[in-house]
Each structure stands twice: as structure tokens, then as C-alpha cells.
Design an enzyme around this catalytic site. Structure first.
Site, PDB file in Angstrom:
ATOM      1  N   LYS A 108      11.270  -1.405  -2.667  1.00 52.68           N
ATOM      2  CA  LYS A 108      10.499  -0.566  -3.581  1.00 52.68           C
ATOM      3  C   LYS A 108      11.229  -0.496  -4.916  1.00 52.68           C
ATOM      4  O   LYS A 108      12.451  -0.296  -4.952  1.00 52.68           O
ATOM      5  CB  LYS A 108      10.356   0.844  -3.002  1.00 52.68           C
ATOM      6  CG  LYS A 108       9.401   0.902  -1.831  1.00 52.68           C
ATOM      7  CD  LYS A 108       7.959   0.886  -2.313  1.00 52.68           C
ATOM      8  CE  LYS A 108       7.013   1.041  -1.145  1.00 52.68           C
ATOM      9  NZ  LYS A 108       5.608   0.904  -1.534  1.00 52.68           N
ATOM     10  N   ASP A 136       8.018  -4.235  -4.629  1.00 56.28           N
ATOM     11  CA  ASP A 136       6.728  -3.538  -4.712  1.00 56.28           C
ATOM     12  C   ASP A 136       6.847  -2.405  -5.723  1.00 56.28           C
ATOM     13  O   ASP A 136       7.652  -1.482  -5.538  1.00 56.28           O
ATOM     14  CB  ASP A 136       6.359  -2.975  -3.333  1.00 56.28           C
ATOM     15  CG  ASP A 136       4.952  -2.354  -3.289  1.00 56.28           C
ATOM     16  OD1 ASP A 136       4.297  -2.267  -4.354  1.00 56.28           O
ATOM     17  OD2 ASP A 136       4.523  -1.967  -2.195  1.00 56.28           O
ATOM     18  N   GLU A 163       4.767  -7.229  -5.718  1.00 56.71           N
ATOM     19  CA  GLU A 163       3.551  -6.599  -5.188  1.00 56.71           C
ATOM     20  C   GLU A 163       3.066  -5.514  -6.146  1.00 56.71           C
ATOM     21  O   GLU A 163       3.854  -4.666  -6.576  1.00 56.71           O
ATOM     22  CB  GLU A 163       3.894  -6.002  -3.804  1.00 56.71           C
ATOM     23  CG  GLU A 163       2.733  -5.331  -3.102  1.00 56.71           C
ATOM     24  CD  GLU A 163       3.115  -4.966  -1.641  1.00 56.71           C
ATOM     25  OE1 GLU A 163       3.872  -5.728  -0.983  1.00 56.71           O
ATOM     26  OE2 GLU A 163       2.651  -3.915  -1.169  1.00 56.71           O
ATOM     27  N   ASP A 188      -2.016  -5.224  -3.646  1.00 52.59           N
ATOM     28  CA  ASP A 188      -2.101  -4.313  -2.498  1.00 52.59           C
ATOM     29  C   ASP A 188      -3.167  -3.255  -2.801  1.00 52.59           C
ATOM     30  O   ASP A 188      -4.309  -3.364  -2.346  1.00 52.59           O
ATOM     31  CB  ASP A 188      -0.705  -3.693  -2.240  1.00 52.59           C
ATOM     32  CG  ASP A 188      -0.725  -2.597  -1.171  1.00 52.59           C
ATOM     33  OD1 ASP A 188      -1.742  -2.460  -0.471  1.00 52.59           O
ATOM     34  OD2 ASP A 188       0.269  -1.857  -1.033  1.00 52.59           O
ATOM     35  N   LYS A 212      -4.065  -4.148   4.540  1.00 52.24           N
ATOM     36  CA  LYS A 212      -3.716  -3.045   5.449  1.00 52.24           C
ATOM     37  C   LYS A 212      -4.935  -2.740   6.313  1.00 52.24           C
ATOM     38  O   LYS A 212      -6.049  -2.581   5.788  1.00 52.24           O
ATOM     39  CB  LYS A 212      -3.270  -1.830   4.639  1.00 52.24           C
ATOM     40  CG  LYS A 212      -1.950  -2.148   3.913  1.00 52.24           C
ATOM     41  CD  LYS A 212      -1.277  -0.964   3.291  1.00 52.24           C
ATOM     42  CE  LYS A 212       0.151  -1.373   2.990  1.00 52.24           C
ATOM     43  NZ  LYS A 212       0.644  -1.067   1.692  1.00 52.24           N
TER      44      LYS A 212
HETATM   45  O1  LIG Z   1       4.985  -3.534   3.223  1.00 58.60           O
HETATM   46  C1  LIG Z   1       5.923  -2.979   3.822  1.00 58.60           C
HETATM   47  O2  LIG Z   1       7.030  -3.506   3.941  1.00 58.60           O
HETATM   48  C2  LIG Z   1       5.740  -1.643   4.454  1.00 58.60           C
HETATM   49  C3  LIG Z   1       4.560  -0.838   4.074  1.00 58.60           C
HETATM   50  C4  LIG Z   1       4.616  -0.238   2.707  1.00 58.60           C
HETATM   51  O3  LIG Z   1       5.450  -0.593   1.914  1.00 58.60           O
HETATM   52  C5  LIG Z   1       3.685   0.769   2.332  1.00 58.60           C
HETATM   53  C6  LIG Z   1       3.005   1.447   3.284  1.00 58.60           C
HETATM   54  C7  LIG Z   1       2.181   2.532   2.955  1.00 58.60           C
HETATM   55  C8  LIG Z   1       2.004   2.912   1.675  1.00 58.60           C
HETATM   56  C9  LIG Z   1       2.562   2.223   0.586  1.00 58.60           C
HETATM   57  O4  LIG Z   1       3.076   3.009  -0.418  1.00 58.60           O
HETATM   58  C10 LIG Z   1       3.508   1.084   0.894  1.00 58.60           C
HETATM   59  C11 LIG Z   1       2.994  -0.075   0.043  1.00 58.60           C
HETATM   60  O5  LIG Z   1       2.626   0.166  -1.095  1.00 58.60           O
HETATM   61  O6  LIG Z   1       2.909  -1.219   0.433  1.00 58.60           O
HETATM   62 MG   LIG Z   2       2.351  -1.983  -1.639  1.00 62.75          MG
END
Ligand SMILES: O=C(O)CCC(=O)C1=CC=C[C@@H](O)[C@@H]1C(=O)O
Ligand SMILES: [Mg+2]
Length: 328
Positions: A108, A136, A163, A188, A212
Site C-alpha cells: 500500500k 496500490d 494498482e 481495482d 473482487k
Molecule cells: O490485493 C491484496 O493484496 C489484498 C486486498 C486488498 O488490498 C484490499 C482489500 C479490500 C479493500 C481494499 O482497500 C484493498 C485494495 O484496494 O485492493
Molecule cells: Mg486495490
């Protein structure tokens, strides 16, 4: 699919509140409603701020899972990325220790209140252990912020992709053009929160699609979307929505049903929860072995949400059911 009666969903519904080990997307506890149908357990856990129209897709996904089960599998182990929240670089080894054998990490970046130097330090700390890194930004950058940040991150090594660097499809398309192949762009939120999941790709805003399951309305819909994206040459990553083991097992089953799967999936997030509703899925050297999740009655009791919270989720589920019943 035909909706089962609401009473059948609510009859065995349990609301849980699970503490997170580390703050993630601004939250420190994850709330979810688990319920059971003839095909097994399912999870309804749209983030609290989502309106009913958006949250109803999560209910469609859960009902499909509980009544129809997952689509047929084509593989039994899914490569999974380590997920690194916006922690300090010093905490990175601690986080990565929970993802033994992972060959890809997602980090992140662009967290509110943090600097680009902190992002660079965190990403570099991850690279020391796992060289294949994706980042991300959750749409937090403008196009020029993204160009500056990516330039800084790329000085120290490659990135598998970035991402959702920016919020809008138009920004993603402009950024992608200006990057000119320096790094791939993944979408995403521009897929899971859009009316049309294909628009970002058609607009030239993405090289990779993050899918997702719950936000997109279920495993079968994700398989259909992935097939169409595959025809357009866009690889997909199935990612969690910070699910309990129940949602993760559906994510893994969905990834297992895809005709092609080249990239590691974002399904390692139960490692970020301090507890869970059932035993973890089997972790097979950097991947998850698919299998249906079992829910532990003791865990449901231990993690039971407050009466007020339970009432809120049951009412929300009921409103989302009405949305689905009206659409049918
Ligand atoms: O992609 C991953 O490694 C885990 C999932 C993940 O990062 C997320 C899950 C749920 C909400 C989000 O903020 C976040 C994402 O943005 O991808
Ligand atoms: Mg994401």
C-alpha cells in the site's frame, strides 16, 4: 439465480466483529455477516460506508455461494501475494513473516498523512525479501503525483504494476499514455465500483484487472468478466475484500475456475486479521490450496458483534435483499 426466502438467509445469520492486527484501509476491525445455505457458508461484508445499491451486489455473491456453491475448479493451488499495509519500513519484516514462500508482494502506498519517502522506504524494505512488487495507491494520486511517485519508486527497482494510481478512468488513461509502458497500470475501484466493469479497459486505462468477487456480484460473474477481459488481452488478479476465511475460500475457488491465471492473487488477507471464524485455508508454499471453509461455532460466539451492530447488519441485509428482489 432465484432468490431464496429472506427468512432462510436470516435464520442462520451471525454477525461478527474481528480485530485487525494492523490498521488497513483506515479500519481496525472488520465486521461481517455469515450465513449458511444448502451449499455451505457464505459471507456478506460490504464496507460500512457503502450504500445499499452497491452493497446488494455483495449479497448476490453470498447467496449464490451459499445456495449454488463455487463454479467448477480448473486448478487446486492459487499463487497469492503478500499484502503489506502502509506500515513503517521497520515493520515490513514482521508483516512478511506471515507470508512465507510468497513470490509477489503488494504494498500500500499514498496513505493519507504519509510522505513519498515513506512509500519508497517501505517498498524498498519489501524488495529486500520479495523482489516482485506491485503497489496500490487506492486512487489517491493525481496524474502528476503518480508520475513523480512512480519515478521515485522505479529508481530502485521494477514494479510488477501500479494498482489504481488515480481515481478516475480518464486519469488512468492519461497516466497510462504518459507512462508509455514504464510500468503497467491495474484497475481495482474503477472495476469493482463502476456500473460498467469493462469501461476502464475500453478507455485505455488499464493493462491488468483486479477482480473482487463480492463487489462484482459473485463467482460466476467474475469468471464471465475475466473471460471477456482475457479475450481483450487483459490478465486478471482475484483479490479479497478483506474477507474472513469464508470469503477467501470463495475467492480462491473463483480464481481456480478461471480459464487463465498468470498473476498472483490478493487472497492472503486473513493474515491481517487477529482472529477468524474458522481454521485458515491450507497455505501451500506461497499459495492457497482451494477448499471450502468451515466455520467454528465457538469462534462465532467469541467474535459475536454487539447487539446494536448485529441489528444494523440484519437491517442492512434485509434492505439489500429488497434491492435484489426488485431487480429480479
Ligand atoms: O490485493 C491484496 O493484496 C489484498 C486486498 C486488498 O488490498 C484490499 C482489500 C479490500 C479493500 C481494499 O482497500 C484493498 C485494495 O484496494 O485492493
Ligand atoms: Mg486495490
Amino acid at each position: 439465480m432465484k432468490l431464496p426466502p429472506l427468512s432462510a438467509i436470516l435464520a442462520d445469520a451471525h454477525v461478527v466483529s474481528i480485530p485487525l492486527r494492523v490498521r488497513f484501509r483506515g479500519i481496525t476491525t472488520r465486521e461481517a455477516t455469515l450465513f449458511r445455505g444448502p451449499a455451505g457458508w457464505a459471507e456478506f461484508a460490504p464496507f460500512p460506508e457503502y450504500e445499499d445499491a452497491e452493497a446488494s451486489a455483495w449479497l448476490a455473491s453470498a447467496v449464490e455461494a451459499a445456495w449454488n456453491g463455487p463454479p467448477p475448479a480448473r486448478r487446486d493451488v492459487i499463487a497469492v501475494n503478500a499484502t503489506v499495509p502502509a506500515v513503517s519500513a521497520a515493520r515490513v519484516p514482521d508483516i512478511l513473516a506471515r507470508f512465507a514462500g510468497a513470490r509477489t508482494a503488494k504494498v500500500k502506498v499514498a496513505e493519507k498523512g504519509q510522505s513519498l519517502a515513506e512509500d519508497v522506504a517501505r517498498v524498498n524494505a519489501v524488495r529486500e525479501q520479495i523482489p516482485n512488487v506491485r503497489v496500490d495507491a487506492n486512487g489517491a494520486w493525481t496524474v502528476s503525483d503518480a508520475l513523480r511517485a512512480l519515478d521515485a519508486l522505479l529508481q530502485h527497482g521494477p514494479l510488477e504494476y501500479v494498482e489504481q494510481p488515480c481515481h478516475t478512468v480518464e486519469e488512468l488513461a492519461e497516466l497510462r499514455q504518459r507512462l508509455d509502458g514504464a510500468v503497467r497500470v491495474a484497475a481495482d475501484e474503477s472495476i469493482r465500483r463502476a456500473d460498467d466493469p469493462f469501461r476502464v479497459v475500453e478507455a485505455g486505462g488499464a493493462d491488468v484487472a483486479v477482480l473482487k468477487v463480492a463487489p462484482l456480484g459473485g463467482a460466476r460473474r467474475v469468471v464471465t468478466i475475466a473471460e471477456r477481459l482475457g479475450e481483450a488481452g487483459i490478465p486478471v488478479v482475484v483479490s479479497s475484500a478483506l474477507d474472513t476465511v469464508v470469503g477467501i475460500s470463495l475467492g480462491a475457488a473463483t480464481a481456480a475456475a478461471l480459464p487463465v491465471l498468470e498473476l498472483a492473487c490478493g487472497l492472503g488477507t486473513t493474515q491481517l486479521l487477529a482472529d477468524d471464524v474458522g481454521p485458515p485455508m491450507e497455505w501451500a508454499e506461497g499459495g492457497l490450496r482451494i477448499g471450502s471453509a468451515t466455520v467454528d461455532e465457538l469462534a462465532l460466539r467469541r467474535l459475536a458483534a454487539s447487539e446494536e451492530c448485529t441489528k444494523w447488519w440484519r437491517e442492512r441485509l434485509t434492505r439489500c435483499y429488497t434491492v435484489l428482489a426488485t431487480q429480479a
